[in-house]
Design an enzyme around this catalytic site. Structure first.
Site, short mmCIF file in Angstrom:
data_model
loop_
_atom_site.label_atom_id
_atom_site.label_comp_id
_atom_site.label_asym_id
_atom_site.label_seq_id
_atom_site.Cartn_x
_atom_site.Cartn_y
_atom_site.Cartn_z
N LYS A 78 0.89 -1.53 -0.02
CA LYS A 78 0.12 0.44 0.20
C LYS A 78 0.86 0.81 0.01
O LYS A 78 1.92 0.89 0.58
CB LYS A 78 -1.07 -0.45 0.86
CG LYS A 78 -1.79 1.05 1.18
CD LYS A 78 -2.48 1.02 3.12
CE LYS A 78 -3.70 2.23 2.78
NZ LYS A 78 -4.93 2.03 4.04
N SER A 158 -9.67 2.05 3.08
CA SER A 158 -8.50 2.17 2.51
C SER A 158 -7.66 1.38 1.37
O SER A 158 -7.31 2.57 0.65
CB SER A 158 -7.89 3.69 3.04
OG SER A 158 -7.42 2.61 3.78
N SER A 182 -9.78 -0.59 7.52
CA SER A 182 -9.28 -0.57 5.73
C SER A 182 -8.52 -1.85 5.37
O SER A 182 -7.99 -1.95 4.00
CB SER A 182 -8.73 0.45 5.97
OG SER A 182 -8.68 1.50 6.48
#
Length: 493
Positions: A78, A158, A182
């Protein structure tokens, strides 16, 4: 033979050890898949040259019978994990060209075990979102489609880019971060295993901060065994992180397939009453309860009386911490700087931040700044901290009677892009079932447990006692075995 990019982490390790294929071939298959599915917008930065160089080194290690635990295994990170010499943006315009000169501890841990990084994945800006629709690089599209509609769906957020990458066979595993859900919510939306360890198990050093008392690195995989392998590599004490827990990294892989005999599973069914939970989710929850009962577990009714306040508490505490953490982005030291002739320093701050931050980030900074103000501190922030302690106490009381707790990972299946984004409150409620465990800092996982009537994956959440990742994996593995007749794979991939 299974396509190389569809192999699990465990099967890839086995194949590499047996010399059925090389790491270079394995990485090449993943690069080909990434190129084929650029439309999903899962990656924001490719590191193919680095990956191929790392793969060549891995092949040499295997030739010398000197391979490490993750030697040659492709993963994605990420884009809030700092990677030395590689752009790291948190998918915000304010950091769009930021290149760190140091490595995050979690990515370094994986590199030290032989992992090969394919690239950095898309995400909601500064990890603020539940649908991956606030990134400065554009929306992420889920690899999944409903069986009655061809509309593009959100992958969750997210960490939506990481979820799309693993679900779409563009990485064997991918790092995410989980502040209020997330990792677990996107895993539920995309048919993956998503694991958030105990707060402090994984170092936060080199992770771009959202809410420091809640942020924790997590991992997406396509099997529970893979999750255990990756967690063993990621976790560990780090003196560079003041919140890192000084505890031995446990052996986790033996949890897979362990007996459920004498295991007590707590079920707070009252949390599903009167909420926005969809009927498909409720059925999946009940089916999973029966599955665990049939596997030998004892089901215990429990209550978590303060969990219903979790979302309200979270959206006071997390924005407050974000307001403080994001104050460092002022255009002076690094990142975007907006300047005009004869501009004062205050005007430069204002222009840089108003230009660099997106709307959702600005909203949360404003909320956070208010609750930390003299008028908001007593009325909101201090009260939220007290209720956070009550939420944690509820879990402590429950865990005096049970070994793990079972909840849905999300109240709904994946929804269409654009369907809910105009109502922030509805978006915030996506984390209804994940936030309470985050507030208490507990280890938890989402594991695929069923399909909706429209053919979309649904995840069940297992919450464990602090530092008890082992039992979370044990329960997750039992559920995985019980639904192995269901194919959690998007069509066309």
């Amino acid at each position: 033979m299974t396509e190389l990019n569809k192999l699990t982490v465990a099967d890839s390790i086995k194949g590499l050890k047996n010399k059925d294929f090389t790491s270079t071939e394995l990485i090449g298959a993943h690069i080909k898949q990434i190129e084929k599915h650029r439309n999903l917008n899962a990656y924001v930065t490719d590191t193919f040259d680095l990956a191929l160089k790392q793969a060549e080194a891995a092949d040499q290690k295997y030739a010398q019978n000197n391979a490490r635990t993750l030697e040659g295994i492709p993963f994605a990170a990420k884009d809030l994990f700092c990677t030395k010499g590689i752009r790291t943006t948190a998918c915000s315009n304010i950091l769009k060209n930021f290149i760190p000169n140091y490595e995050s501890s979690v990515t370094q841990n994986i590199f030290d075990k032989g992992g090969v990084m394919l690239g950095k994945t898309n995400m909601d800006e500064f990890a603020m979102g539940s649908a991956n629709i606030t990134s400065c690089f554009g929306n992420v599209i889920s690899p999944w489609k409903a069986n009655d509609d061809n509309a593009d769906l959100v992958p969750g957020g997210s960490s939506g880019g990481s979820a799309a990458a693993v679900s779409g066979f563009m990485a064997s595993a991918a790092l995410g971060s989980d502040t209020g859900g997330s990792v677990r919510q996107p895993a539920s939306f995309t048919g993956l295993v998503g694991f958030k360890p105990t707060y402090g198990r994984c170092s936060r050093y080199g992770m771009i901060s959202f809410a420091s008392s809640l942020d924790q690195a997590g991992i997406f995989t396509r099997s529970v065994l893979d999750s255990s392998i990756m967690l063993e590599a990621m976790m560990g004490f780090d003196e560079k992180d003041s919140t890192s827990i000084k505890a031995e990294v446990p052996e986790l892989q033996s949890a897979i397939g362990s007996s459920m005999k004498n295991m007590k599973i707590g079920v707070p069914l009252s949390l599903g009453e009167g909420s926005i939970i969809e009927p498909d989710i409720m059925k999946m929850w009940q089916d999973t309860i029966e599955l665990l009962k049939n596997a030998g577990a004892e089901i215990v009714d429990i209550t978590l009386p303060h969990a219903k306040y979790g979302v309200a508490v979270y959206y006071v505490i997390a924005p407050a911490e974000a307001s403080s953490n994001l104050s460092r982005y002022d255009g002076v030291r690094y990142g975007l700087r907006v300047e005009r002739e004869n501009m004062t320093l205050d005007e430069m701050y204002e222009m840089t931040r108003s230009t660099g931050f997106g709307e959702e980030v600005k909203r949360r900074i404003m909320i956070g700044t208010y609750v930390l103000s003299s008028s908001g501190m007593d009325a909101y922030y201090l009260k939220a901290q007290k209720v956070r302690r009550l939420v944690a106490n509820d879990f402590n009381n429950a865990f005096a009677k049970v070994d793990a707790i079972l909840l849905p990972a999300a109240p709904t299946a994946a929804f269409k892009i654009g369907e809910k984004q105009n109502d922030p409150t509805i978006m915030y409620l996506n984390d209804l079932f994940t936030i309470p465990a985050s507030l208490a800092g507990l280890p938890c996982a989402s594991v695929p447990a069923g399909l909706s009537a429209r053919g979309l994956p649904l995840g069940i959440q297992i919450i464990g006692k602090q530092l008890d990742e082992y039992n979370v994996l044990k329960v997750a593995s039992t559920i995985e075995s019980g639904v192995k007749h269901i194919k959690f794979e998007p069509k066309g991939f």
